[in-house]
Design a protein around this motif. Structure first.
Motif, PDB file in Angstrom:
ATOM      1  N   PHE A   1       2.452  -8.168  -1.243  1.00 27.40           N
ATOM      2  CA  PHE A   1       2.443  -7.872   0.188  1.00 27.40           C
ATOM      3  C   PHE A   1       1.080  -7.366   0.669  1.00 27.40           C
ATOM      4  O   PHE A   1       0.688  -7.612   1.810  1.00 27.40           O
TER       5      PHE A   1
ATOM      6  N   GLN B   1       6.172 -14.507   0.772  1.00 30.89           N
ATOM      7  CA  GLN B   1       7.284 -13.635   1.157  1.00 30.89           C
ATOM      8  C   GLN B   1       8.431 -13.770   0.158  1.00 30.89           C
ATOM      9  O   GLN B   1       9.015 -12.767  -0.275  1.00 30.89           O
TER      10      GLN B   1
ATOM     11  N   SER C   1       4.552  -8.121   6.296  1.00 31.77           N
ATOM     12  CA  SER C   1       3.964  -7.422   5.148  1.00 31.77           C
ATOM     13  C   SER C   1       3.987  -5.910   5.342  1.00 31.77           C
ATOM     14  O   SER C   1       4.168  -5.146   4.389  1.00 31.77           O
TER      15      SER C   1
END
Length: 378
Positions: A312, A293, A325
């Protein structure tokens, strides 16, 4: 091939010794009625094989085998037993060699021939200098230098789980009772104990066969085992160490962060899905998600959308139930003004949440509603 004989019945010892003297390729170096005396003698004599009666007074035959195996790691053990349903079932399950009393010459000859052939096919090697890598991320495998990873063909699923459990608790005392409860909860104590000893024996033999320098010690006083993994590498440990060594994200080290993210092959022992490994599985998963992240956010902040999308998408493929995501990808596709892609991410998230029977995160719903309103005005 040097052989040691251990049986509390003197007549049985004499008969076995006489039979073995008539078979080429094997020399009897000692015969003992007392298991502890045999164990002491093994330290000096280093026999290649021991013929061991499973029913010994004072010390259980399988326990004696365990102690002999620790003293002489290369030793082969042939169990000699009157018919015992528990023992024979465990021996056959774990492919250990055994002969039944009364010992028959033909059966004994076949056993010796098999031992000699095995010794020829697997000559004793000096202590391994090659350091094995134990892979625990996604699929449990063993890799030796210069060779590819090998998924070990354990004799049974119990042997695989036993090794995995001891590896998971490496360096710690693991009570034998805990292993009996975990692996053979429906067996009575004698039957479960027999299976435990034979499975430990086979795991040790398999590790030796593969040249993996892992020691499983039995601590009799504490009725426990301890696995020593100090002479091998473990991918989960190495990945976490690399992660913790990283400096804060910057232009100078972003590719190093990317490399560490890519090293994570999957969840801890994921293919086996052992319930007892779930806490560690969840802990490593969260470390990876937090790192991914941060990396994705870095790419977004520095206007590198293609790289952010790749991060992602990897998160989404690895953990489809992680909502973050989907939101990140919706925002990135909105930045590219790709309405269809935003809608597709929202649809995929809705399907996942519907499967889980949970409501979407409020911040995601709010963002999507605002985006929907703004895009309708364009």
């Amino acid at each position: 091939m040097k052989a040691m004989l251990v049986d509390d019945e003197n007549l049985a010892l004499l008969q076995l010794r006489k039979m073995l003297k008539e078979i080429d390729g094997i020399e009897v170096t000692g015969a003992y009625q007392d298991a502890m005396a045999a164990i002491e003698a093994a330290k000096a004599d280093a026999p290649d094989v021991v013929f061991l009666d499973i029913h010994m007074p004072e010390i259980y035959g399988l326990k004696a085998a365990e102690m002999l195996q620790e003293i002489c790691p290369d030793i082969e053990i042939v169990f000699v037993t009157a018919y015992d349903d528990y023992a024979v079932q465990a021996f056959e399950l774990n492919a250990l060699d055994y002969v039944l009393k009364p010992v028959r010459r033909e059966r004994l000859t076949r056993t010796v021939q098999r031992l000699l052939q095995h010794a020829g096919d697997h000559p004793k090697a000096p202590p391994a200098s090659r350091v094995a890598l134990i892979r625990c991320l996604q699929t449990m495998q063993i890799e030796l230098p210069g060779l590819g990873p090998e998924t070990v063909k354990w004799r049974t699923s119990k042997a695989q789980e036993l090794f995995a459990y001891l590896l998971h608790h490496r360096g710690q005392l693991v009570r034998k009772g805990a292993l009996l409860d975990l692996l053979w909860p429906d067996f009575d104590i004698p039957k479960a104990t027999t299976h435990l000893y034979t499975t430990i024996y086979q795991v040790r033999q398999d590790l030796k066969r593969m040249g993996v320098n892992i020691e499983i010690r039995s601590l009799s006083i504490k009725e426990s085992y301890v696995l020593d993994a100090s002479r091998v590498r473990i991918d989960a440990d190495e990945w976490e160490q690399e992660l913790r060594r990283l400096e804060p994200l910057s232009a100078a080290n972003v590719y190093e962060h990317q490399r560490v993210m890519d090293l994570y092959a999957g969840d801890y022992m994921a293919d086996n899905d052992y319930l007892w490994a779930e806490n560690e599985r969840q802990r490593l998963r969260m470390l990876w998600l937090q790192h991914a992240q941060r990396l994705g956010d870095y790419y977004v902040q520095h206007e590198r959308p293609s790289e952010a999308i790749a991060v992602f998408l990897r998160m989404q493929q690895q953990y489809p139930y992680y909502e973050g995501s989907y939101l990140a990808l919706m925002k990135l596709h909105a930045w590219f003004k790709d309405r269809a892609a935003v809608e597709e991410q929202h649809r995929l998230l809705s399907l996942v949440l519907e499967e889980l029977d949970v409501a979407p995160n409020e911040s995601i719903s709010q963002w999507y509603t605002e985006w929907k309103s703004q895009s309708a005005q364009l």
